[in-house]
Design a protein around this motif. Structure first.
Motif, PDB file in Angstrom:
ATOM      1  N   PRO A 173      -6.960   8.416  -2.197  1.00 38.15           N
ATOM      2  CA  PRO A 173      -7.213   9.496  -3.137  1.00 38.15           C
ATOM      3  C   PRO A 173      -6.897   9.046  -4.570  1.00 38.15           C
ATOM      4  O   PRO A 173      -6.035   8.195  -4.790  1.00 38.15           O
ATOM      5  N   GLN A 174      -7.625   9.608  -5.529  1.00 39.68           N
ATOM      6  CA  GLN A 174      -7.419   9.205  -6.927  1.00 39.68           C
ATOM      7  C   GLN A 174      -5.954   9.341  -7.308  1.00 39.68           C
ATOM      8  O   GLN A 174      -5.358  10.406  -7.151  1.00 39.68           O
ATOM      9  N   PRO A 175      -5.344   8.276  -7.824  1.00 33.90           N
ATOM     10  CA  PRO A 175      -3.942   8.364  -8.254  1.00 33.90           C
ATOM     11  C   PRO A 175      -3.763   9.326  -9.430  1.00 33.90           C
ATOM     12  O   PRO A 175      -4.699   9.548 -10.217  1.00 33.90           O
ATOM     13  N   GLU A 176      -2.581   9.891  -9.512  1.00 33.85           N
ATOM     14  CA  GLU A 176      -2.263  10.801 -10.624  1.00 33.85           C
ATOM     15  C   GLU A 176      -2.087   9.999 -11.908  1.00 33.85           C
ATOM     16  O   GLU A 176      -1.593   8.881 -11.883  1.00 33.85           O
TER      17      GLU A 176
ATOM     18  N   PRO B  91       1.072   6.595  -2.271  1.00 32.49           N
ATOM     19  CA  PRO B  91       1.774   7.507  -1.359  1.00 32.49           C
ATOM     20  C   PRO B  91       0.859   8.532  -0.686  1.00 32.49           C
ATOM     21  O   PRO B  91       1.245   9.114   0.331  1.00 32.49           O
ATOM     22  N   LYS B  92      -0.347   8.729  -1.227  1.00 36.51           N
ATOM     23  CA  LYS B  92      -1.287   9.663  -0.599  1.00 36.51           C
ATOM     24  C   LYS B  92      -2.015   9.022   0.588  1.00 36.51           C
ATOM     25  O   LYS B  92      -2.789   9.684   1.272  1.00 36.51           O
ATOM     26  N   GLY B  93      -1.767   7.741   0.800  1.00 34.18           N
ATOM     27  CA  GLY B  93      -2.356   7.069   1.948  1.00 34.18           C
ATOM     28  C   GLY B  93      -3.547   6.200   1.608  1.00 34.18           C
ATOM     29  O   GLY B  93      -4.179   6.356   0.559  1.00 34.18           O
ATOM     30  N   VAL B  94      -3.841   5.264   2.500  1.00 33.66           N
ATOM     31  CA  VAL B  94      -4.958   4.343   2.363  1.00 33.66           C
ATOM     32  C   VAL B  94      -5.760   4.357   3.665  1.00 33.66           C
ATOM     33  O   VAL B  94      -5.184   4.277   4.752  1.00 33.66           O
ATOM     34  N   THR B  95      -7.073   4.471   3.534  1.00 31.80           N
ATOM     35  CA  THR B  95      -7.964   4.436   4.680  1.00 31.80           C
ATOM     36  C   THR B  95      -8.843   3.189   4.580  1.00 31.80           C
ATOM     37  O   THR B  95      -9.475   2.957   3.541  1.00 31.80           O
ATOM     38  N   THR B  96      -8.882   2.402   5.632  1.00 31.07           N
ATOM     39  CA  THR B  96      -9.681   1.178   5.633  1.00 31.07           C
ATOM     40  C   THR B  96     -10.998   1.405   6.367  1.00 31.07           C
ATOM     41  O   THR B  96     -11.015   1.937   7.470  1.00 31.07           O
ATOM     42  N   LYS B  97     -12.091   0.998   5.726  1.00 28.79           N
ATOM     43  CA  LYS B  97     -13.408   1.102   6.347  1.00 28.79           C
ATOM     44  C   LYS B  97     -13.621  -0.094   7.272  1.00 28.79           C
ATOM     45  O   LYS B  97     -13.509  -1.252   6.847  1.00 28.79           O
ATOM     46  N   GLU B  98     -13.912   0.207   8.535  1.00 30.42           N
ATOM     47  CA  GLU B  98     -14.144  -0.856   9.500  1.00 30.42           C
ATOM     48  C   GLU B  98     -15.535  -1.451   9.284  1.00 30.42           C
ATOM     49  O   GLU B  98     -16.529  -0.723   9.193  1.00 30.42           O
ATOM     50  N   LEU B  99     -15.602  -2.771   9.191  1.00 33.05           N
ATOM     51  CA  LEU B  99     -16.852  -3.475   8.931  1.00 33.05           C
ATOM     52  C   LEU B  99     -17.087  -4.555   9.980  1.00 33.05           C
ATOM     53  O   LEU B  99     -16.140  -5.041  10.606  1.00 33.05           O
ATOM     54  N   PRO B 100     -18.355  -4.948  10.205  1.00 33.32           N
ATOM     55  CA  PRO B 100     -18.651  -5.960  11.226  1.00 33.32           C
ATOM     56  C   PRO B 100     -17.899  -7.270  11.036  1.00 33.32           C
ATOM     57  O   PRO B 100     -17.581  -7.954  12.014  1.00 33.32           O
ATOM     58  N   SER B 101     -17.618  -7.615   9.785  1.00 32.78           N
ATOM     59  CA  SER B 101     -16.915  -8.877   9.530  1.00 32.78           C
ATOM     60  C   SER B 101     -15.476  -8.849  10.014  1.00 32.78           C
ATOM     61  O   SER B 101     -14.853  -9.893  10.200  1.00 32.78           O
ATOM     62  N   GLY B 102     -14.951  -7.628  10.191  1.00 29.75           N
ATOM     63  CA  GLY B 102     -13.551  -7.500  10.574  1.00 29.75           C
ATOM     64  C   GLY B 102     -12.597  -7.674   9.408  1.00 29.75           C
ATOM     65  O   GLY B 102     -11.379  -7.581   9.576  1.00 29.75           O
ATOM     66  N   LYS B 103     -13.136  -7.934   8.242  1.00 28.28           N
ATOM     67  CA  LYS B 103     -12.284  -8.135   7.063  1.00 28.28           C
ATOM     68  C   LYS B 103     -11.851  -6.783   6.501  1.00 28.28           C
ATOM     69  O   LYS B 103     -12.645  -5.854   6.398  1.00 28.28           O
ATOM     70  N   ARG B 104     -10.606  -6.719   6.103  1.00 33.09           N
ATOM     71  CA  ARG B 104      -9.997  -5.459   5.659  1.00 33.09           C
ATOM     72  C   ARG B 104     -10.025  -5.370   4.118  1.00 33.09           C
ATOM     73  O   ARG B 104      -8.998  -5.385   3.479  1.00 33.09           O
TER      74      ARG B 104
ATOM     75  N   GLU C 277       0.809  -1.219   0.000  1.00 35.07           N
ATOM     76  CA  GLU C 277       0.000   0.000   0.000  1.00 35.07           C
ATOM     77  C   GLU C 277       0.844   1.273   0.000  1.00 35.07           C
ATOM     78  O   GLU C 277       0.596   2.205  -0.768  1.00 35.07           O
ATOM     79  N   ALA C 278       1.856   1.329   0.840  1.00 32.19           N
ATOM     80  CA  ALA C 278       2.638   2.560   0.983  1.00 32.19           C
ATOM     81  C   ALA C 278       3.338   2.939  -0.310  1.00 32.19           C
ATOM     82  O   ALA C 278       3.404   4.117  -0.675  1.00 32.19           O
ATOM     83  N   SER C 279       3.883   1.955  -1.019  1.00 32.97           N
ATOM     84  CA  SER C 279       4.611   2.260  -2.249  1.00 32.97           C
ATOM     85  C   SER C 279       3.672   2.572  -3.411  1.00 32.97           C
ATOM     86  O   SER C 279       3.975   3.426  -4.248  1.00 32.97           O
TER      87      SER C 279
END
Length: 220
Positions: free
Chosen positions: A217-220, A198-211, A193-195
């Motif tokens: 953000p939209q890549p350039e 680079p603008k970052g990744v946000t994970t939505k927390e869900l009841p299943s616990g699955k990521r 993800e980091a490479s």
């Protein structure tokens, strides 16, 4: 109708802008190919005029536009005057219209509508849409009935998504518009993800616990 990823045949075309081969017309650009049931019909007239106004938007996206119906070139040219008058357009239509009188192209591309027929009882073309990439492969297809006019703003939105996701490891969520956050595709591993983003990744927390619902953000 061709499947996504199929190469579109290099049809020999007779159009309102002269004779040409389809692959030559596309060149190294994208292409929007769309069909309409018949000339001198009300819904088609509104569609053709609106698309003429939107050609600059497709040009900005390196995408050519070409229309198709089963009427002859001479009739296309005459009808185009009505289209331009309705749309308040000056000059000629800014894209060619294919004359597929034999219905060869319409048949091969699955465009014919058995529910809409001409005076001789022969099926007319439905409102088909194909987005074709520079390698001449189908990247998107939509089929509308004759009674439903297309929303070309939505088609532009879909083109933006197809072009973005072809080379970036993202998908676009429901109602996405260019510039908004995208979804990281499931094949991307957490350690990548980091490479990749680079603008970052946000994970939505869900009841299943699955990521699995990750936004970036939209890549350039």
């Amino acid at each position: 109708m061709p499947n996504l990823g199929d190469t579109v045949e290099n049809f020999a075309l007779q159009t309102t802008q002269g004779s040409m081969n389809f692959h030559d017309y596309i060149g190294d650009q994208w292409c929007l190919l769309f069909s309409h049931p018949a000339d001198y019909t009300p819904v088609c007239t509104t569609e053709m005029a609106q698309l003429a106004k939107l050609v600059p938007e497709f040009t900005k996206r390196n995408c050519k536009v070409i229309a198709l119906s089963c009427d002859p070139v001479e009739q296309h040219l005459a009808w185009s005057k009505d289209v331009c008058a309705f749309g308040g357009l000056e000059g000629d239509l800014p894209y060619p219209i294919i004359a597929d009188e034999s219905r060869e192209i319409a048949h091969k591309l699955g465009m014919l509508d058995d529910l809409e027929k001409d005076a001789e009882g022969v099926p007319l073309t439905a409102r088909a849409v194909f987005i074709i990439d520079p390698s001449k492969k189908v990247k998107l297809s939509i089929l509308y009935p004759a009674t439903t006019g297309r929303n070309f703003t939505e088609i532009i939105r879909a083109l933006d998504s197809v072009q973005l996701t072809l080379h970036k490891m993202v998908a676009t969520p429901v109602d996405w518009k260019a510039g908004e956050d995208c979804i990281v595709v499931p094949s991307v591993k957490p350690e990548e993800e980091a490479s990749l983003f680079p603008k970052g990744v946000t994970t939505k927390e869900l009841p299943s616990g699955k990521r699995y619902l990750r936004y970036t953000p939209q890549p350039e």
